[in-house]
Scaffold this motif. Structure first.
Motif, PDB file in Angstrom:
ATOM      1  N   GLU A  13      49.297  30.426  35.403  1.00 31.31           N
ATOM      2  CA  GLU A  13      49.576  31.847  35.200  1.00 31.31           C
ATOM      3  C   GLU A  13      49.682  32.174  33.712  1.00 31.31           C
ATOM      4  O   GLU A  13      49.138  33.181  33.245  1.00 31.31           O
ATOM      5  CB  GLU A  13      50.863  32.238  35.929  1.00 31.31           C
ATOM      6  N   ARG A  64      39.488  38.199  37.534  1.00 32.34           N
ATOM      7  CA  ARG A  64      40.192  38.617  38.757  1.00 32.34           C
ATOM      8  C   ARG A  64      39.934  37.644  39.901  1.00 32.34           C
ATOM      9  O   ARG A  64      40.814  37.384  40.720  1.00 32.34           O
ATOM     10  CB  ARG A  64      39.770  40.037  39.136  1.00 32.34           C
ATOM     11  N   ARG A  94      42.105  34.773  39.211  1.00 30.79           N
ATOM     12  CA  ARG A  94      43.500  35.202  39.428  1.00 30.79           C
ATOM     13  C   ARG A  94      43.807  35.298  40.917  1.00 30.79           C
ATOM     14  O   ARG A  94      44.938  35.029  41.346  1.00 30.79           O
ATOM     15  CB  ARG A  94      43.723  36.559  38.753  1.00 30.79           C
ATOM     16  N   ALA A 128      46.854  33.563  42.884  1.00 31.26           N
ATOM     17  CA  ALA A 128      47.802  34.327  43.710  1.00 31.26           C
ATOM     18  C   ALA A 128      47.893  33.749  45.120  1.00 31.26           C
ATOM     19  O   ALA A 128      48.979  33.677  45.711  1.00 31.26           O
ATOM     20  CB  ALA A 128      47.381  35.796  43.754  1.00 31.26           C
ATOM     21  N   ASP A 164      51.535  34.675  46.832  1.00 32.27           N
ATOM     22  CA  ASP A 164      51.873  36.033  46.390  1.00 32.27           C
ATOM     23  C   ASP A 164      50.985  36.999  47.177  1.00 32.27           C
ATOM     24  O   ASP A 164      49.888  37.373  46.742  1.00 32.27           O
ATOM     25  CB  ASP A 164      51.619  36.159  44.883  1.00 32.27           C
ATOM     26  N   THR A 183      49.882  40.585  45.553  1.00 37.25           N
ATOM     27  CA  THR A 183      48.850  40.463  44.527  1.00 37.25           C
ATOM     28  C   THR A 183      47.536  40.005  45.133  1.00 37.25           C
ATOM     29  O   THR A 183      46.461  40.491  44.779  1.00 37.25           O
ATOM     30  CB  THR A 183      49.295  39.472  43.431  1.00 37.25           C
ATOM     31  N   SER A 184      47.609  39.057  46.066  1.00 37.66           N
ATOM     32  CA  SER A 184      46.403  38.550  46.714  1.00 37.66           C
ATOM     33  C   SER A 184      45.649  39.672  47.410  1.00 37.66           C
ATOM     34  O   SER A 184      44.419  39.798  47.279  1.00 37.66           O
ATOM     35  CB  SER A 184      46.750  37.458  47.726  1.00 37.66           C
ATOM     36  N   LEU A 233      44.051  42.180  44.845  1.00 44.08           N
ATOM     37  CA  LEU A 233      42.879  41.599  44.188  1.00 44.08           C
ATOM     38  C   LEU A 233      41.723  41.434  45.165  1.00 44.08           C
ATOM     39  O   LEU A 233      40.558  41.663  44.813  1.00 44.08           O
ATOM     40  CB  LEU A 233      43.246  40.245  43.571  1.00 44.08           C
TER      41      LEU A 233
END
Length: 697
Positions: free
Chosen positions: A538, A559, A562, A566, A571, A574-575, A578
């Motif tokens: 992270e 992204r 990321r 996630a 998470d 956030t998952s 995205l």
């Protein structure tokens, strides 16, 4: 000599020369080298004007001392302090005695440049130049002019010059190579070890129009040494590449894994060249061999061959002599000048550099119409133009024409085949069979070119095999550790193959060159995610977020990585956010094949792990639709795709990937039968062939 010793040691350390606590007899309370010496006659022009100064002002003061030791008087003189300052600001010093060797005159001249940017940029650079000049005095054979007619005496001027050279040699013995220290364990040694050498950018003294010699000299010498059996001669980095590591030679030694450096300097004049060459042992910091060669401009190739032969005798005396170049000096110099400006254009994208490079390559061809490499380099130059400007000027067509011209001159011109391969790679309707065949021939005929190996790696990746593409990228990175996009590609591939620890070591090696390289940081974040080191991942991704999200395609890549993080962090919020964004971007009407390919590789596994199998399959299907089906071995080995394998739609994705892999295996198998397959591809090719024989269900 003591002041000179003190000054050089402090400059190399990067400390202010006036920090005199370590000099027993130096005045206390001083703040610069000029005041250590106690007079305004040693002040740099910018210092005399009251402007901001840095260590380049100390280098100027050092040059004044060196001039005084050589000439017996100061370079800037006046009846009053005001007159002396005026001389420093406006006048050039009188020429040094002719008895002073050219290399040493060049060092003094550069130290005393009026503008700081024209001086040595650091004490380390000055140290290298002094070492080269001192070796000139030590290795130049005595002549009747040195010894006198009866061989009993020599002129006082030479005695003074020899004294300074001896002083420089003493300084070198005390501090030379200190910044280059490499732990002895980092370089292989011992019985049976193949010596490995790397030629560093050459220090050039002369008019601006010969600046290209900084890259030309190491390139020419390295090309000659590459023909010596039992010697591992690395392809030398360009001066632009060395700037990536800020001239840190410890880093270069570790990246290239070499046991010796070739250090060169060249003085140019209307009469010709004076080439100084040294072989420096990395582990012991000792100069193993050194010599100076002088001759007219049209003897450049002979000077380089003599230098290469001297190195060959020092490290491989039993090997056959270095062959004489079949290319004229005029053609070789023009070719190397073209390469210099081509590198500038590829790095800076300045149109004047393109024109200068093109003109130089054409001069090389005019001088020697059989020089296929010149035509091939023009092809590559047009490919650089396509990458920088698009195809508005028909760059790809020009690149193809020049590549074919190179092959018409010499069908074994590897760079010519690489040009055709790259043109095919960028073509609107690329033909993979042609592209792979061209790339294989390029590797067979130009095995020392990192570019051609990376080109092959891109061709065999999609459709094809991650095993093969990783092997090619690693070979490319091995040949040129400053080719950072090869390291990034290898890092991603190793992660896809379930080897994230190895991937992390590769990308960390690249980040030693450019610690803030955004693409490298993104790949590092991906490797850390795969290793389960989620907090580090992270933090790493946060470091590159602003740089990558400033552009659309790289922002989407960030992204996608990321999202993988996630999902690993569990998470969900956030998952989901995205995932929605990534799916929408993939199916946007303006999306491109590169974005889709990245999404299939980085995002589809994470989506499958989230349980969004429909989105994962749709993205994989999209990759087939746009002509970049995923690598066959990765599709079968990716653990997150296990739940998808029972889906009939997944089988429809797998089929074109398998067909592509079979095509790649067939072409590479034919190359192996011809003896053209690089050895590092043998094992991954065998693994792919075994996988192709297994049923897909």
């Amino acid at each position: 000599v003591k002041i000179l010793d003190f000054g050089l040691a402090k400059l190399v350390e990067g400390a202010p020369l006036g920090d005199a606590d370590t000099l027993t007899h130096a005045p206390t309370g001083t703040t610069d080298f000029g005041r250590v010496l106690g007079t305004m006659a040693y002040m740099a022009p910018e210092q005399a004007r009251g402007m901001a100064v840095d260590q380049r002002a100390d280098i100027f003061s050092f040059g004044v001392v060196l001039y005084e030791m050589l000439a017996g008087e100061r370079p800037f003189r006046g009846e009053t302090a005001t007159d002396t300052v005026a001389a420093i600001l406006k006048e050039e010093p009188p020429p040094l005695p002719e008895s002073v060797p050219p290399a040493l005159r060049g060092v003094v001249t550069q130290c005393l440049a009026k503008h700081p940017d024209q001086r040595f940029s650091s004490g380390h650079d000055l140290e290298l130049a002094l070492q080269a000049a001192s070796s000139q005095g030590a290795t130049r054979p005595l002549t009747p002019a040195d010894t006198g007619a009866a061989g009993l005496s020599r002129p006082r001027g030479l005695l003074v010059g020899g004294g300074v050279l001896a002083a420089a040699a003493v300084v070198a013995a005390l501090v030379i190579w200190h910044p280059w220290h490499v732990p002895s364990t980092s370089v292989a040694s011992g019985p049976g070890h193949v010596p490995s050498i790397l030629a560093l950018p050459c220090k050039v003294y002369g008019a601006p129009d010969v600046a290209f010699l900084t890259d030309a000299v190491p390139a020419t010498i390295s090309t000659l040494l590459a023909q010596v059996d039992g010697l591992d001669t690395k392809v030398p980095p360009s001066s632009f590449e060395v700037e990536k590591v800020k001239g840190d030679l410890t880093t270069l030694a570790e990246l290239y894994q070499v046991s010796s450096f070739i250090v060169t300097s060249i003085n140019t004049s209307a009469a010709g060249f004076a080439l100084n060459v040294q072989l420096v042992d990395v582990a012991t910091r000792k100069v193993r061999w050194g010599k100076q060669y002088e001759g007219p401009r049209d003897a450049y190739n002979d000077l380089a061959r003599q230098a290469a032969e001297g190195i060959r005798l020092a490290v491989r005396p039993a090997a056959p002599p270095v062959p004489t170049s079949t290319v004229s000096s005029e053609a070789e110099l023009a070719l190397q000048e073209g390469n210099y400006f081509s590198n500038r254009y590829n790095n800076l994208h300045h149109p004047p550099d393109f024109e200068a490079s093109l003109a130089a390559f054409k001069r090389a061809l005019q001088s020697d119409p059989s020089l296929a490499d010149a035509a091939a380099e023009i092809a590559r130059l047009y490919i650089f133009r396509f990458e920088a400007e698009g195809d508005v000027s028909g760059a790809l067509k020009e690149g193809e024409l020049w590549a074919r011209r190179a092959l018409g001159i010499d069908p074994r011109c590897g760079e010519g085949w690489a040009g055709l391969s790259a043109v095919e790679l960028y073509a609107t309707h690329a033909d993979p069979e042609k592209g792979i065949d061209y790339a294989v021939k390029a590797v067979a005929f130009a095995p020392r070119s990192a570019w051609v190996h990376e080109c092959l790696g891109m061709w065999v990746s999609s459709p094809g095999s991650t095993w093969l593409s990783v092997a090619a990228s690693l070979r490319s990175f091995e040949l040129d550790p400053l080719l950072l996009y090869a390291a990034g590609n290898a890092t991603a591939g190793l992660c896809w193959l379930g080897r994230p620890a190895e991937a992390l070591s590769v990308v960390d090696r690249a980040l030693r060159v450019e610690p803030d390289l955004a693409f490298g940081l993104a790949m590092r974040g991906f490797a850390l995610t795969k290793l389960g080191r989620l907090e580090e991942a992270e933090g790493t991704l946060r470091r590159c977020e602003a740089a990558l999200t400033a552009t659309h395609s790289l922002g989407e890549l960030w992204r996608q990585i990321r999202l993988a993080l996630a999902v690993a962090q569990r998470d969900n919020a956030t998952s989901e956010a995205l995932a929605r964004h990534i799916v929408a971007s993939v199916f946007d009407s303006h999306t491109d094949a590169n974005l889709v390919s990245n999404a299939a590789s980085f995002a589809a596994p994470a989506l499958a792990e989230m349980g969004r199998t429909e989105d994962a399959i749709r993205i994989l299907e999209k990759s087939v639709e746009v002509g970049v089906p995923p690598a066959y071995d990765w599709l079968l080995l990716e653990p997150d795709f296990v739940p998808l394998r029972a889906e009939p739609r997944f089988a429809k994705v797998l089929a074109p990937s398998r067909d592509g892999a079979a095509m790649v295996a067939r072409i590479l198998g034919q190359a192996r039968a011809r003896g053209e397959l690089p050895s590092y591809l043998n094992q991954p090719l065998e693994e792919l062939q075994k996988l192709l024989k297994k049923p897909t269900t």
